[in-house]
Design an enzyme around this catalytic site. Structure first.
Site, PDB file in Angstrom:
ATOM      1  N   SER A 271       0.708  -1.140  -0.075  1.00  0.00           N
ATOM      2  CA  SER A 271      -0.051  -0.090   0.194  1.00  0.00           C
ATOM      3  C   SER A 271       1.034   1.170  -0.010  1.00  0.00           C
ATOM      4  CB  SER A 271      -0.702  -0.015   1.200  1.00  0.00           C
ATOM      5  OG  SER A 271      -0.028   0.199   2.379  1.00  0.00           O
ATOM      6  N   LYS A 272       0.108   2.210  -0.060  1.00  0.00           N
ATOM      7  CA  LYS A 272       1.147   3.793  -0.091  1.00  0.00           C
ATOM      8  C   LYS A 272       1.572   3.759   1.246  1.00  0.00           C
ATOM      9  CE  LYS A 272      -0.512   6.528  -3.794  1.00  0.00           C
ATOM     10  NZ  LYS A 272      -2.079   6.518  -4.293  1.00  0.00           N
ATOM     11  N   ARG A 273       0.812   3.400   2.117  1.00  0.00           N
ATOM     12  CA  ARG A 273       1.362   3.505   3.546  1.00  0.00           C
ATOM     13  C   ARG A 273       2.787   2.748   3.729  1.00  0.00           C
ATOM     14  NH1 ARG A 273      -2.673   3.021   8.113  1.00  0.00           N
ATOM     15  NH2 ARG A 273      -2.145   0.818   7.843  1.00  0.00           N
TER      16      ARG A 273
END
Ligand code: GLU
Length: 517
Positions: A271-273
């Site tokens: 994910s982006k996180r």
């Protein structure tokens, strides 16, 4: 014999990495570039970088240069590209605009494509009207096309006048109603799609720019690409590309494709996180994260070596069938084979990534990392004057460093005397006897003309026996005197490296300070 090798005998291998200059280059992108590059170099072929910049709305200034900087840092050298030139240019799709129109027109002439004049409002209306719980986002496809405003439903006269009036329009592929579309993927094997389930993708946009689908097929043909390795996210577009190959250039001329597995985070999709946590992109661009207003750090800034970075990327979804984990670029070129790329997603583990870096730092001679570490020291205001002293220090501490910034803590005491000491460790061990021991040690060392590791150790231990104190406790104290803390290589090696005068001075200063603890 696998299909690839049959192919190799007849033609020069040409592969391409085709990034869109829309932002940072992430793990998956570099791995795609790397696998293409390794395959090309293994087979004496060409590695081409083509800039896919047809989506002008996503264009980011500086992103192209950044891509090339990243590749250079990784040691992935293009044979042809907009900046390396070559015989098949231009290598930027925006500079090839007129080429694509010719092919789009050829498709229309042969009734494999059509003009569509629908306005955004009409498209929206279609989507709202046809929306059902089973079909939440209706597509422009064979079921819908005959109800829309296009060259299949309008009379030739109407089409002609709309075109003559400059009415905004796109060109769409006319997907066949009922055809099994299949090809052999070098990783996934036989892959098939039902043409009736694929929508009529736009090929040429209203601004005359091609979409990725048309441009990728035309360019792979014109640039004589033999093998195309790309991320698995493109597998669903493959049926459109297969049909375009069939309609334009003949399916037998299509490059051999391999769709590379996704890179997953520890909890599944990366994910982006996860991105923020793991510090990719490859390295920071001059942008700040809009949410945090901070400069986005990449692998380079975090202190990864390019050798470690490409090593860890190569094995993220590939192995050579042995237990070997550390590969140089040279070995990767020798050993890489696309057939050994795994089908399933590869999990990216930041701790394992750091392990690779640690292994590479250990493996590198000091001279291979000294420029990077020197820069780190200079940034922190410590100037490095003697390169040979610097290399000695690096050799002594490099096994203790995982990322380049670790060198600061692990080596700063070779350049600056400690200002603070590990009081918690010293306090319970410090007493009159120790004070007396270190005062004597300073005096004895001062008399020694042959200040080397063996002699320092001998004098240190002989004095300990004389004074009847356990050498273990004394060694810890000596280390804290020289370093400030309990880190570092053998205390005698540190003393030898910083030299006699400095060692004695540090012992004397620390003795005074320890009295006040
Ligand atoms: N331009 C596409 C991308 O940005 C390339 C896909 C392909 O290699 O066909 O990923």
């Amino acid at each position: 014999m696998p299909a690839t090798y049959l192919y190799l005998m007849n033609e020069k291998i040409r592969v391409r990495f085709a990034p869109s200059p829309t932002g940072g280059l992430h793990l998956g992108g570099v791995r795609t570039a790397l696998y293409n590059y390794l395959f090309a170099k293994k087979h004496g072929g060409d590695f081409i970088v083509r800039i896919e910049d047809t989506d002008q709305t996503r264009f980011v200034p500086g992103a192209e240069q950044y891509l090339f900087d990243c590749l250079e840092w990784c040691g992935i050298k293009p044979d042809e590209s907009p900046v390396h030139s070559g015989d098949f240019g231009p290598y930027r799709q925006s500079e090839r605009k007129s080429t694509y129109r010719t092919y789009a027109e050829q498709l229309i002439e042969n009734e494999f494509a059509y003009y569509a004049f629908d306005t955004p409002e009409e498209l929206e209306k279609m989507r709202t009207q046809l929306k059902t719980p089973e079909n939440p986002s209706p597509q422009y496809d064979r079921m819908v096309r005959m109800q829309m405003k296009n060259s299949l439903t309008l009379s030739p006269g109407e089409v002609k006048s709309l075109l003559a009036n400059g009415t905004p329009h796109v060109t769409r592929i006319k997907m066949p109603a009922d055809e099994k579309i299949s090809f052999t993927d070098l990783i996934h094997g036989e892959v098939s799609f039902d043409s009736g389930l694929v929508d009529d993708k736009v090929l040429l946009k209203a601004d005359g720019m091609p979409t990725y689908h048309l441009a990728v097929v035309v360019d792979d043909h014109l640039m004589k690409i033999t093998h195309a390795f790309r991320g698995e996210e493109w597998l669903s577009s493959a049926p459109v590309h297969v049909m375009l190959w069939k309609y334009l250039f003949g399916i037998e001329n299509m490059p051999q494709w391999a769709h590379l597995p996704l890179i997953l985070g520890p909890s599944g999709k990366l994910s982006k996180r996860d991105g923020a946590t793991y510090g990719f992109p490859v390295f920071a661009m001059n942008w700040t994260d809009p949410k945090t207003n901070e400069l986005v750090e990449g692998f380079k800034e975090k202190g990864f070596l390019p050798e470690a970075f490409i090593n860890l990327l190569a094995v993220l979804g590939w192995n050579d069938g042995s237990e070997q984990e550390i590969f140089s670029m040279h070995e990767l070129v020798e050993k890489f084979s696309i057939e050994r790329v795994h089908k399933g997603g590869a999990k990216f583990d930041f701790e394992k990534a750091k392990w690779y870096n640690h292994e590479w730092i250990k493996k590198m001679p000091a001279s291979g990392i000294s420029t990077l570490v020197k820069k780190l020291f200079e940034l922190k205001g410590v100037s490095v004057k003697d390169p040979s002293y610097f290399n000695t220090v690096l050799e002594l501490v490099k096994d203790r460093c995982t990322l380049i910034p670790d060198f600061y803590e692990q080596a700063i005491y070779f350049f600056k005397e400690p200002l603070v000491y590990d009081e918690v460790s010293i306090k319970p061990k410090w007493d009159e006897a120790k004070k007396d021991y270190f005062e004597s040690l300073a005096a004895i060392l001062g008399q020694e003309d042959n200040f080397n590791v063996e002699n320092i150790e001998l004098l240190f231990k002989t004095l300990a026996t004389e004074k009847n104190i356990k050498p273990g406790e004394l060694q810890m104290i000596l280390r804290v005197m020289l370093v400030g803390s309990k880190i570092g290589p053998a205390a005698f090696a540190i003393a030898n490296t910083i030299g006699k005068a400095e060692t004695i001075s540090r012992i004397e200063k620390a003795t005074i300070r320890f009295e006040s603890f």
